[in-house]
Design a protein around this motif. Sequence first.
Motif, mmCIF file in Angstrom:
data_model
loop_
_atom_site.group_PDB
_atom_site.id
_atom_site.type_symbol
_atom_site.label_atom_id
_atom_site.label_comp_id
_atom_site.label_asym_id
_atom_site.label_seq_id
_atom_site.Cartn_x
_atom_site.Cartn_y
_atom_site.Cartn_z
ATOM 1 N N ALA A 183 -21.659 10.346 -56.452
ATOM 2 C CA ALA A 183 -20.987 9.055 -56.608
ATOM 3 C C ALA A 183 -21.452 8.049 -55.568
ATOM 4 C CB ALA A 183 -19.472 9.243 -56.522
ATOM 5 N N VAL A 184 -21.549 8.484 -54.327
ATOM 6 C CA VAL A 184 -22.042 7.622 -53.250
ATOM 7 C C VAL A 184 -23.304 8.291 -52.699
ATOM 8 C CG1 VAL A 184 -21.542 6.527 -51.033
ATOM 9 C CG2 VAL A 184 -19.696 6.888 -52.703
ATOM 10 N N ASN A 185 -24.411 7.630 -52.858
ATOM 11 C CA ASN A 185 -25.646 8.223 -52.325
ATOM 12 C C ASN A 185 -26.738 7.158 -52.274
ATOM 13 O OD1 ASN A 185 -26.269 8.351 -55.316
ATOM 14 N ND2 ASN A 185 -28.175 9.159 -54.484
ATOM 15 N N GLY A 186 -27.740 7.411 -51.456
ATOM 16 C CA GLY A 186 -28.932 6.582 -51.439
ATOM 17 C C GLY A 186 -28.790 5.233 -50.763
ATOM 18 N N TRP A 187 -27.695 4.999 -50.012
ATOM 19 C CA TRP A 187 -27.581 3.712 -49.323
ATOM 20 C C TRP A 187 -28.545 3.662 -48.140
ATOM 21 C CZ3 TRP A 187 -25.278 -0.400 -51.267
ATOM 22 C CH2 TRP A 187 -24.274 -0.224 -52.214
ATOM 23 N N SER A 188 -29.098 2.490 -47.931
ATOM 24 C CA SER A 188 -30.060 2.331 -46.837
ATOM 25 C C SER A 188 -29.377 2.145 -45.489
ATOM 26 C CB SER A 188 -30.969 1.119 -47.114
ATOM 27 O OG SER A 188 -30.192 -0.083 -47.204
ATOM 28 N N VAL A 189 -28.041 2.015 -45.489
ATOM 29 C CA VAL A 189 -27.272 1.792 -44.265
ATOM 30 C C VAL A 189 -26.088 2.757 -44.259
ATOM 31 C CG1 VAL A 189 -27.957 -0.630 -44.078
ATOM 32 C CG2 VAL A 189 -25.917 -0.013 -45.410
ATOM 33 N N PRO A 190 -25.412 2.923 -43.140
ATOM 34 C CA PRO A 190 -24.223 3.791 -43.109
ATOM 35 C C PRO A 190 -23.112 3.256 -44.007
ATOM 36 C CG PRO A 190 -25.011 3.336 -40.888
ATOM 37 C CD PRO A 190 -25.759 2.408 -41.787
ATOM 38 N N VAL A 191 -22.331 4.184 -44.544
ATOM 39 C CA VAL A 191 -21.150 3.832 -45.334
ATOM 40 C C VAL A 191 -19.941 4.287 -44.532
ATOM 41 C CG1 VAL A 191 -19.906 4.199 -47.491
ATOM 42 C CG2 VAL A 191 -22.412 4.080 -47.494
ATOM 43 N N GLN A 192 -19.136 3.332 -44.101
ATOM 44 C CA GLN A 192 -18.016 3.661 -43.222
ATOM 45 C C GLN A 192 -16.849 4.291 -43.969
ATOM 46 O OE1 GLN A 192 -17.200 -0.057 -41.262
ATOM 47 N NE2 GLN A 192 -19.154 -0.076 -40.141
ATOM 48 N N ASN A 193 -16.611 3.816 -45.204
ATOM 49 C CA ASN A 193 -15.465 4.355 -45.943
ATOM 50 C C ASN A 193 -15.785 4.286 -47.439
ATOM 51 O OD1 ASN A 193 -12.968 5.487 -46.397
ATOM 52 N ND2 ASN A 193 -11.882 3.523 -46.380
ATOM 53 N N ALA A 194 -15.592 5.413 -48.140
ATOM 54 C CA ALA A 194 -15.856 5.459 -49.569
ATOM 55 C C ALA A 194 -14.680 6.108 -50.274
ATOM 56 C CB ALA A 194 -17.131 6.255 -49.860
ATOM 57 N N VAL A 195 -14.241 5.475 -51.377
ATOM 58 C CA VAL A 195 -13.128 5.986 -52.167
ATOM 59 C C VAL A 195 -13.571 6.029 -53.626
ATOM 60 C CG1 VAL A 195 -10.732 5.659 -52.879
ATOM 61 C CG2 VAL A 195 -11.430 5.052 -50.557
ATOM 62 N N VAL A 196 -13.329 7.172 -54.297
ATOM 63 C CA VAL A 196 -13.753 7.356 -55.683
ATOM 64 C C VAL A 196 -12.527 7.704 -56.511
ATOM 65 C CG1 VAL A 196 -15.198 8.677 -57.268
ATOM 66 C CG2 VAL A 196 -16.031 8.154 -54.966
#
Length: 557
Positions: free
Chosen positions: A139-152
């Motif tokens: 669901a969350v992948n491949g971002w070029s920068v950090p992801v601080q918070n992810a909600v699915v």
Amino acid sequence: MVDLPRRLVPAVALALAALVAAPAAAAAGAASARPANGSGAAAAGAVSRTDLTLELRRGGVLHVKEQITYTGDVRRTLLTRTRHDDSDDRLYRVTGFKGDGRLAGDTITLTGNGSATIEYDVAGTVTPVGGGEELRWYAVNGWSVPVQNAVVHLTGPAPLQSLSCFAGDLTSVIGCTAASMDESGTRAEFEQQGLGPGQALTVVAGFPKSATGGRPILERRFELANAFTVNAVTGGALLGLLVLLLGGVGLLYWTRGRDARVLGSESGQVTGVSGGHFAPPDGVRPGQIGTLIDEQADVIDVTASIVDLAVRGFVHIEEQQRTTYETPDWLLVKVPGAPLAELLDYERALYRAIFDGRDSVLLSELHGSFAAGLGKVRDALYRDVVAQGWFARRPDSVRTRWTTIGIALIGLGVLATVLLAWFTTYGLLGLALIIAGGALAAGGQYMPAKTAKGAAALAHTLGFRDHLASGELGDVPAAQRVELFSRYLPYAVVFDNVDRWARVVASVNGNGQQADNLYWYHGPAEWDLSRFADSMRTFTLTTSGAISTSRQFRRPL
């Protein structure tokens, strides 16, 4: 002693100044390297929060809606291919992209100003397992920068049976921060904090059997080892090829083995003399022998035919005078009043090619029209062996047909090998076609088969060859020896026994005088029959060389 303190004081002062200046310079350097806003992550960009709504629909299509809050220039590379097993990759097809961003290939570039909403569909995320279906999506992948918070947030067409999640690298087995479902079991929520660039939040959920009917999308992964796998299909094809090749050997034996059976039943020496006159077995002429034996019209067949035309009274051969260092040459002269109607078609074509409207020609000048005329000679030879009833079809046509089929099969096999190896594991089938085509092209050279009449003529001809090789002259009247042994000579040329029979011809009529010439061969001044063997050997070699320069005849003697 007074100078020493005076020298040390400046040095100590400089050292103290350097110690004081170093921390200040380091601080200044750090200050210049520090981002103006005091946050290194902010300068590079970051996703502060991403909220995803996943809706699993019929057919196994997952509809995704993402609401992203970010800073800086950020991109996301969707995962569209993973390794499924040793031979296949699993594909995830993304379609219907829209929103605040651009999709190029599998890379999303956001175009919002600190916030963006995007939507798309993903096919291939569902796998039938056991008694149900499993959704697995990164669901969350491949971002070029950090992801601080992810909600699915996940919903589906049927109640959830199980759920789990993993965070970190794609192969991570570490659970995510939180995963839960509501009381009705129709909604699930996953949460993860602190994902690094390129890391993923993978959600896994179980649904009842046939809830969506979705299946994974598999694509065969090209690997050379997998492309040529031995299995029931390829193994059966190779076995079939072996049977085909053995069948081809059996076919050759049935067609060509007939020659061996006739040779065995009709073997024995044949003298070539009947009633004191020359009578070749089955009327076979020197030019026909090579084609009868190996189904090829060769250089030596034409050379022997020229000698045969001479000894039969159609051509007179005159050896030219030469000095020690000159190349030998011969003049071929038409015999006036020769019965040309008695010539076979190939002999008539050869006669015309030699003279081309002239009454005489030097052997060294046989080029141009002669080379062009040899094609007609060869063609007439192949027609002749069919007309004689020795072959049912022209040997050259049979060879060409089978060789062409073999080459075409090789080409088809090469194309099939490439396509089968790239798209399937049946590359060996293409190789089988190549092998079969090569065997057919090579075996095509042996496909011409003689008729029973041709096989019998071959047996008698080989018996005549044995007689010539034995050297038995027989009880031949002296008056007939020159003509008879001269008639033997063209056959000796074909059978590579020219030296012996040239000496035999020279020995039956000659006393070492200059006047000693044959009725069909005339030497220069100071020449006699004692030199005939050398002259004949050189003549056949020179003539064969002149013929072999033609494109129609290039086979070695």
